[in-house]
Write a protein that holds these residues in place. Structure first.
Motif, PDB file in Angstrom:
ATOM      1  N   LEU A   1       0.842  -1.197   0.000  1.00 54.37           N
ATOM      2  CA  LEU A   1       0.000   0.000   0.000  1.00 54.37           C
ATOM      3  C   LEU A   1       0.880   1.251   0.000  1.00 54.37           C
ATOM      4  O   LEU A   1       2.071   1.182   0.307  1.00 54.37           O
ATOM      5  CB  LEU A   1      -0.914   0.024   1.224  1.00 54.37           C
ATOM      6  N   ALA A   2       0.273   2.380  -0.325  1.00 51.11           N
ATOM      7  CA  ALA A   2       0.965   3.668  -0.249  1.00 51.11           C
ATOM      8  C   ALA A   2       0.039   4.621   0.511  1.00 51.11           C
ATOM      9  O   ALA A   2      -0.481   5.588  -0.064  1.00 51.11           O
ATOM     10  CB  ALA A   2       1.274   4.180  -1.648  1.00 51.11           C
TER      11      ALA A   2
ATOM     12  N   TRP B   1      -6.953   6.667  -0.934  1.00 48.12           N
ATOM     13  CA  TRP B   1      -5.997   7.050   0.117  1.00 48.12           C
ATOM     14  C   TRP B   1      -4.852   6.062   0.297  1.00 48.12           C
ATOM     15  O   TRP B   1      -3.861   6.376   0.959  1.00 48.12           O
ATOM     16  CB  TRP B   1      -6.725   7.205   1.451  1.00 48.12           C
ATOM     17  N   THR B   2      -4.978   4.860  -0.247  1.00 46.29           N
ATOM     18  CA  THR B   2      -3.925   3.857  -0.024  1.00 46.29           C
ATOM     19  C   THR B   2      -3.413   3.239  -1.322  1.00 46.29           C
ATOM     20  O   THR B   2      -2.372   2.595  -1.319  1.00 46.29           O
ATOM     21  CB  THR B   2      -4.439   2.692   0.849  1.00 46.29           C
TER      22      THR B   2
ATOM     23  N   SER C   1       0.079  -6.476   9.951  1.00 45.10           N
ATOM     24  CA  SER C   1      -0.111  -6.568   8.504  1.00 45.10           C
ATOM     25  C   SER C   1      -1.252  -5.677   8.037  1.00 45.10           C
ATOM     26  O   SER C   1      -2.258  -5.514   8.733  1.00 45.10           O
ATOM     27  CB  SER C   1      -0.417  -8.016   8.105  1.00 45.10           C
ATOM     28  N   CYS C   2      -1.094  -5.144   6.809  1.00 46.27           N
ATOM     29  CA  CYS C   2      -2.202  -4.418   6.169  1.00 46.27           C
ATOM     30  C   CYS C   2      -3.085  -5.394   5.389  1.00 46.27           C
ATOM     31  O   CYS C   2      -4.148  -5.018   4.924  1.00 46.27           O
ATOM     32  CB  CYS C   2      -1.662  -3.348   5.238  1.00 46.27           C
ATOM     33  N   LEU C   3      -2.635  -6.625   5.218  1.00 42.31           N
ATOM     34  CA  LEU C   3      -3.375  -7.717   4.555  1.00 42.31           C
ATOM     35  C   LEU C   3      -3.681  -7.475   3.085  1.00 42.31           C
ATOM     36  O   LEU C   3      -4.521  -8.154   2.501  1.00 42.31           O
ATOM     37  CB  LEU C   3      -4.670  -8.033   5.319  1.00 42.31           C
ATOM     38  N   GLN C   4      -2.972  -6.530   2.460  1.00 36.08           N
ATOM     39  CA  GLN C   4      -3.107  -6.340   1.010  1.00 36.08           C
ATOM     40  C   GLN C   4      -2.085  -7.257   0.324  1.00 36.08           C
ATOM     41  O   GLN C   4      -1.130  -6.806  -0.316  1.00 36.08           O
ATOM     42  CB  GLN C   4      -2.852  -4.866   0.666  1.00 36.08           C
TER      43      GLN C   4
ATOM     44  N   ARG D   1       8.058   1.842   2.351  1.00 38.65           N
ATOM     45  CA  ARG D   1       7.287   1.500   1.146  1.00 38.65           C
ATOM     46  C   ARG D   1       8.098   0.748   0.099  1.00 38.65           C
ATOM     47  O   ARG D   1       7.682  -0.281  -0.404  1.00 38.65           O
ATOM     48  CB  ARG D   1       6.761   2.793   0.504  1.00 38.65           C
ATOM     49  N   SER D   2       9.226   1.307  -0.254  1.00 35.42           N
ATOM     50  CA  SER D   2      10.011   0.691  -1.326  1.00 35.42           C
ATOM     51  C   SER D   2      10.741  -0.547  -0.802  1.00 35.42           C
ATOM     52  O   SER D   2      11.303  -0.532   0.292  1.00 35.42           O
ATOM     53  CB  SER D   2      11.038   1.698  -1.859  1.00 35.42           C
ATOM     54  N   PRO D   3      10.767  -1.611  -1.600  1.00 35.00           N
ATOM     55  CA  PRO D   3      11.533  -2.790  -1.172  1.00 35.00           C
ATOM     56  C   PRO D   3      13.034  -2.611  -1.392  1.00 35.00           C
ATOM     57  O   PRO D   3      13.822  -3.469  -1.019  1.00 35.00           O
ATOM     58  CB  PRO D   3      10.971  -3.905  -2.065  1.00 35.00           C
TER      59      PRO D   3
END
Ligand code: SF4
Length: 300
Positions: A27-28, A194-195, A160-163, A38-40
């Motif tokens: 997500l962002a 928003w994400t 977790s955000c579960l996305q 965010r970035s891996p």
């Protein structure tokens, strides 16, 4: 690939814990206070306030990406930095103005650090929490780390955000004592705006986890203009009560402690610059949750 390892945490599961932060997220979220998650890939954070005006170290070593500007600050072309540059820049800056974020660390080294605090875990019922970023994105490493912690007798948790795909979650479940699951919204349009994500996917994962009786704490960040309003709170609480069968819901009021990091990464900040300060709304969230049979926990 991690971006932090934090000892003595008391906010990420029961007792005193070590939190391992995985780098890379699906997500962002506009309000995210860990934009470096965010970035891996590895990144540099540059704090112009700490930069020494007479210093030329980093610009000399990476002239294709870093240059001193007329105003005295550095211009950093993040997209021109290579893996070799990150190796050069790590630990180079004498004033901590420039830091490389992100490091690939093997599981033995992580566990060696985690196990240093075993006496604290044993005294407080704590253990290991994997956070991020999104830990399930690195599914193999996530499951392997949980399995090692479990074998060592530690309590294990994941935030977790579960996305993520179910196949990313499943390998970790046998080794997981508690899932700290985000439930940010149930409205697909607003969630996406928003994400950048798909709320249907998140809700499906939540339902599936609930059916499998995975121990879950549902956490709701309360964000101005996104979900910090009575309608949104009702719909989120209703979903938790009707579809997840949980007994407790945690509300996390919005704060702005990570805003500086956006400037340090050269990223725009797109959420409010004011922390959420609405006691009436929190009181409403508490009373509505209670009316639906859920205990509301407010987290600072
Ligand atoms: S190494 Fe640090 S102090 Fe020196 S120019 Fe770079 S950011 Fe500034």
């Amino acid at each position: 690939m991690l971006f932090n390892l934090q000892r003595y945490s008391t906010h990420d599961g029961p007792g005193i814990r070590t939190v391992v932060f995985f780098k890379g997220c699906t997500l962002a979220c506009r309000w995210c206070q860990n934009p470096e998650s965010r970035s891996p890939q590895r990144q540099v954070l540059y704090d112009a306030r700490l930069c020494l005006s007479a210093c030329t170290l980093c610009a000399e070593r990476c002239p294709h990406a870093i240059a001193r500007q007329e105003d005295g600050t550095l211009a950093i072309e993040h997209e021109n930095l290579t893996e070799a540059d990150y190796d050069i820049l790590r630990g180079l800056c004498p004033s901590d103005a420039l830091n490389v974020c992100g490091e690939a660390i093997d599981l033995d080294a992580i566990m060696e650090q985690v196990l240093r605090d075993r006496p604290y875990y044993e005294r407080t019922g704590g253990g290991l929490t994997l956070s991020g970023g999104e830990p399930f994105l690195q599914a193999g490493n996530c499951a392997a780390l949980l399995a090692r912690a479990q074998a060592a007798g530690l309590h294990t948790a994941v935030e977790s955000c579960l996305q993520v795909r179910w196949s990313n979650i499943e390998p970790s479940l046998p080794h997981l004592d508690l899932l700290l699951a985000d439930l940010k919204h149930v409205d697909a349009k607003r969630f996406h705006a928003w994400t950048g994500g798909s709320v249907g996917h998140v809700l499906d994962n939540l339902r599936r986890l609930s059916r499998q009786r995975v121990a879950m704490t549902i956490r709701v960040p309360l964000i101005p203009d996104f979900n910090a309003d009575a309608d949104s709170i009702r719909s989120i609480v209703d979903f938790a009560a009707d579809e997840l069968g949980v007994k407790e819901i945690h509300f996390l009021p919005y704060h702005t402690l990570g805003v500086q990091k956006y400037a340090q990464l050269g990223m725009p900040y797109l959420a409010s610059r004011q922390a959420l300060d609405t006691p009436e709304l929190l009181a409403y969230a508490e009373s509505y949750a209670s009316s639906r049979g859920l205990a509301a926990i407010l987290r600072g």
